[in-house]
Design a protein around this motif. Sequence first.
Motif, PDB file in Angstrom:
ATOM      1  N   PHE A  85      -9.250  16.638   1.620  1.00 35.80           N
ATOM      2  CA  PHE A  85      -8.584  17.028   0.380  1.00 35.80           C
ATOM      3  C   PHE A  85      -8.986  16.067  -0.740  1.00 35.80           C
ATOM      4  O   PHE A  85      -9.486  14.968  -0.494  1.00 35.80           O
ATOM      5  CB  PHE A  85      -7.059  17.006   0.545  1.00 35.80           C
ATOM      6  N   TYR A  86      -8.726  16.517  -1.954  1.00 31.92           N
ATOM      7  CA  TYR A  86      -8.941  15.657  -3.120  1.00 31.92           C
ATOM      8  C   TYR A  86      -7.865  15.959  -4.154  1.00 31.92           C
ATOM      9  O   TYR A  86      -7.560  17.129  -4.428  1.00 31.92           O
ATOM     10  CB  TYR A  86     -10.316  15.889  -3.747  1.00 31.92           C
ATOM     11  N   ILE A  87      -7.284  14.916  -4.725  1.00 35.40           N
ATOM     12  CA  ILE A  87      -6.265  15.040  -5.757  1.00 35.40           C
ATOM     13  C   ILE A  87      -6.889  14.714  -7.100  1.00 35.40           C
ATOM     14  O   ILE A  87      -7.485  13.648  -7.275  1.00 35.40           O
ATOM     15  CB  ILE A  87      -5.071  14.109  -5.483  1.00 35.40           C
ATOM     16  N   SER A  88      -6.739  15.620  -8.033  1.00 37.31           N
ATOM     17  CA  SER A  88      -7.197  15.403  -9.410  1.00 37.31           C
ATOM     18  C   SER A  88      -5.973  15.291 -10.304  1.00 37.31           C
ATOM     19  O   SER A  88      -5.072  16.125 -10.250  1.00 37.31           O
ATOM     20  CB  SER A  88      -8.090  16.553  -9.870  1.00 37.31           C
ATOM     21  N   ARG A 139      -2.674   4.095  -3.620  1.00 33.82           N
ATOM     22  CA  ARG A 139      -3.796   4.861  -3.067  1.00 33.82           C
ATOM     23  C   ARG A 139      -4.322   5.883  -4.071  1.00 33.82           C
ATOM     24  O   ARG A 139      -5.520   6.146  -4.139  1.00 33.82           O
ATOM     25  CB  ARG A 139      -3.364   5.571  -1.792  1.00 33.82           C
ATOM     26  N   LEU A 140      -3.416   6.431  -4.862  1.00 40.25           N
ATOM     27  CA  LEU A 140      -3.846   7.388  -5.876  1.00 40.25           C
ATOM     28  C   LEU A 140      -4.672   6.717  -6.961  1.00 40.25           C
ATOM     29  O   LEU A 140      -5.645   7.280  -7.467  1.00 40.25           O
ATOM     30  CB  LEU A 140      -2.614   8.077  -6.481  1.00 40.25           C
ATOM     31  N   GLU A 141      -4.308   5.503  -7.317  1.00 41.03           N
ATOM     32  CA  GLU A 141      -5.054   4.775  -8.345  1.00 41.03           C
ATOM     33  C   GLU A 141      -6.381   4.235  -7.817  1.00 41.03           C
ATOM     34  O   GLU A 141      -7.355   4.155  -8.572  1.00 41.03           O
ATOM     35  CB  GLU A 141      -4.201   3.619  -8.882  1.00 41.03           C
ATOM     36  N   ASP A 142      -6.422   3.866  -6.551  1.00 39.76           N
ATOM     37  CA  ASP A 142      -7.623   3.256  -5.971  1.00 39.76           C
ATOM     38  C   ASP A 142      -8.542   4.254  -5.271  1.00 39.76           C
ATOM     39  O   ASP A 142      -9.532   3.840  -4.662  1.00 39.76           O
ATOM     40  CB  ASP A 142      -7.223   2.167  -4.965  1.00 39.76           C
ATOM     41  N   ARG A 143      -8.240   5.533  -5.341  1.00 37.48           N
ATOM     42  CA  ARG A 143      -9.058   6.522  -4.633  1.00 37.48           C
ATOM     43  C   ARG A 143     -10.429   6.660  -5.293  1.00 37.48           C
ATOM     44  O   ARG A 143     -10.618   6.318  -6.476  1.00 37.48           O
ATOM     45  CB  ARG A 143      -8.357   7.887  -4.632  1.00 37.48           C
ATOM     46  N   ARG A 170       1.777  14.022  -0.839  1.00 35.26           N
ATOM     47  CA  ARG A 170       0.829  13.159  -1.557  1.00 35.26           C
ATOM     48  C   ARG A 170       0.281  12.065  -0.648  1.00 35.26           C
ATOM     49  O   ARG A 170      -0.914  11.766  -0.650  1.00 35.26           O
ATOM     50  CB  ARG A 170       1.515  12.556  -2.780  1.00 35.26           C
ATOM     51  N   GLU A 171       1.172  11.455   0.138  1.00 37.60           N
ATOM     52  CA  GLU A 171       0.740  10.418   1.083  1.00 37.60           C
ATOM     53  C   GLU A 171      -0.180  11.002   2.142  1.00 37.60           C
ATOM     54  O   GLU A 171      -1.185  10.383   2.536  1.00 37.60           O
ATOM     55  CB  GLU A 171       1.978   9.793   1.739  1.00 37.60           C
ATOM     56  N   LEU A 172       0.133  12.199   2.626  1.00 40.70           N
ATOM     57  CA  LEU A 172      -0.682  12.838   3.662  1.00 40.70           C
ATOM     58  C   LEU A 172      -2.070  13.193   3.132  1.00 40.70           C
ATOM     59  O   LEU A 172      -3.077  13.014   3.813  1.00 40.70           O
ATOM     60  CB  LEU A 172       0.038  14.092   4.165  1.00 40.70           C
ATOM     61  N   ILE A 173      -2.132  13.689   1.909  1.00 38.00           N
ATOM     62  CA  ILE A 173      -3.416  14.091   1.323  1.00 38.00           C
ATOM     63  C   ILE A 173      -4.299  12.885   1.064  1.00 38.00           C
ATOM     64  O   ILE A 173      -5.516  12.914   1.309  1.00 38.00           O
ATOM     65  CB  ILE A 173      -3.165  14.888   0.032  1.00 38.00           C
ATOM     66  N   LEU A 174      -3.698  11.802   0.582  1.00 35.23           N
ATOM     67  CA  LEU A 174      -4.487  10.607   0.274  1.00 35.23           C
ATOM     68  C   LEU A 174      -5.005   9.915   1.536  1.00 35.23           C
ATOM     69  O   LEU A 174      -5.974   9.155   1.467  1.00 35.23           O
ATOM     70  CB  LEU A 174      -3.647   9.628  -0.539  1.00 35.23           C
ATOM     71  N   VAL A 195       0.863  -1.181   0.000  1.00 33.97           N
ATOM     72  CA  VAL A 195       0.000   0.000   0.000  1.00 33.97           C
ATOM     73  C   VAL A 195       0.898   1.229   0.000  1.00 33.97           C
ATOM     74  O   VAL A 195       1.512   1.568   1.008  1.00 33.97           O
ATOM     75  CB  VAL A 195      -0.946   0.004   1.212  1.00 33.97           C
ATOM     76  N   THR A 196       1.006   1.888  -1.146  1.00 33.86           N
ATOM     77  CA  THR A 196       1.852   3.065  -1.302  1.00 33.86           C
ATOM     78  C   THR A 196       0.998   4.245  -1.757  1.00 33.86           C
ATOM     79  O   THR A 196      -0.215   4.124  -1.967  1.00 33.86           O
ATOM     80  CB  THR A 196       2.967   2.794  -2.312  1.00 33.86           C
TER      81      THR A 196
END
Length: 446
Positions: free
Chosen positions: A337-340, A44-48, A327-331, A39-40
């Motif tokens: 927060f939300y990353i686009s 997490r970015l791909e599975d969000r 990035r890890e903290l936001i996810l 789990v990286t």
Amino acid sequence: MTRILQRLIYETQLTNHLVRLQFGPFNSTTQRRWKKPAVTAQTRLEDRTRDLKLDNLMTKLHKLKLILSLHDLMSTRRRGPFVSVQIMSRWSNIVGLNVPIGGFLRKYRHVFNVFPHPVQRNVCCKLTSKMTLLLQEESNVIKDMELDNVKRIKKLLMISVTGFLHIHALRLIKRELGLPDDFRESILAKYDDFELVDLEIVRLVGKDDIDGDLKVAEVEKWRQKEYTEKWLSEFETKYVFPINFPTGFRIKAGFKGKLKDWQRLPYSKPYEKEDGFRSSSRGGIERFEKRAVGILHELLSLTVEKMVEIERLVHFKKDFGIPVNFRELILKHPGIFYISTKGCTQMVFLREAYCKDFLVSPNPVYVVRRKMLDLILLGSRNTRELRSQREVNERVGGDDRNHNRRGVIKDDFVISILENFDYNDNTNSENGEDDDDHDDNDGCKT
């Protein structure tokens, strides 16, 4: 004898390596061990859980970014307010445009005006009057918000652990903060509250004598509102953050309990002096991460559109004293927060500030930029104004066909050139001079 034993051992190892256990009727019950997937931040970015509204907004903002980049390159030209399309085709790699420049310009006819040059007969382009007025309005609004920009920079300097900030970090997010291009001269060098220690470092003068209202974070105002309007206890609202999960977010077992405990966890607030945390204890690490969340939340709240590129946040790590993976903290906090990843970049949004794809509390700079976005989204649709302009062009071209074959466009900079042509012809006919003697004056210097 030893050689024979070594050869037997090598052959057995080779056969064990080559022979693989395949599924069949006689080994269906054989158990195989699988490695636990890592789990990286990338996984997490791909599975969000995706937010389609914010992703669509990011796609639209990417188009606006391309157009503003083209405008910056066009404004560097010295010959006039127009540029040859042939020259603009060389800017595709600089801007990041992956489509032909001609089709891109004709797609946004409310933004770009494509026309043939009256003398050289090559295709040129300039911004329309609507887009030019909106750009001028944005610059005027930013100038009027000078005091607000001073407060924003003061708040960022107060968050800094050392009281210093690198100017190049501010320069990277000047558009997000609503700062003018020359903010170093117009703000930092103008006000006595700031001191330029170095060419690229600014310091806040009298950090301890700052007004107490500037030391109140935006989330503190929300907590006070929740405490007074919803009659909640101080224990429930003292350290909480507004949570707004995207549609379709799956809540696993035990997630609500962990979230409730994290919301009640005390931490050092952004404008408070940081207490040393114990890395050996779990609570110390969680408090430190919650402080980083509070600083990031305050930084996004100070921006105009409540969003910043993640790559530009890295330049504030050292000054803010938060050496964490953003990035890890936001996810880890999808409700805040939300990353686009749309638009060839990774943009972080403050979820509480948006309702669908609109800002909940708009400001004057956001309103002007939203008008630009709406003008871009019109595309190549024929509105009434474009139709009326086309009718005027056709009527003028039909009436003056014998007088001027090129036609005269109303309210265009070409009028002066064509009027000079008519004036020279009239003066030559009155003086009775031969046209061949004045061939050098018929051209136009571009």
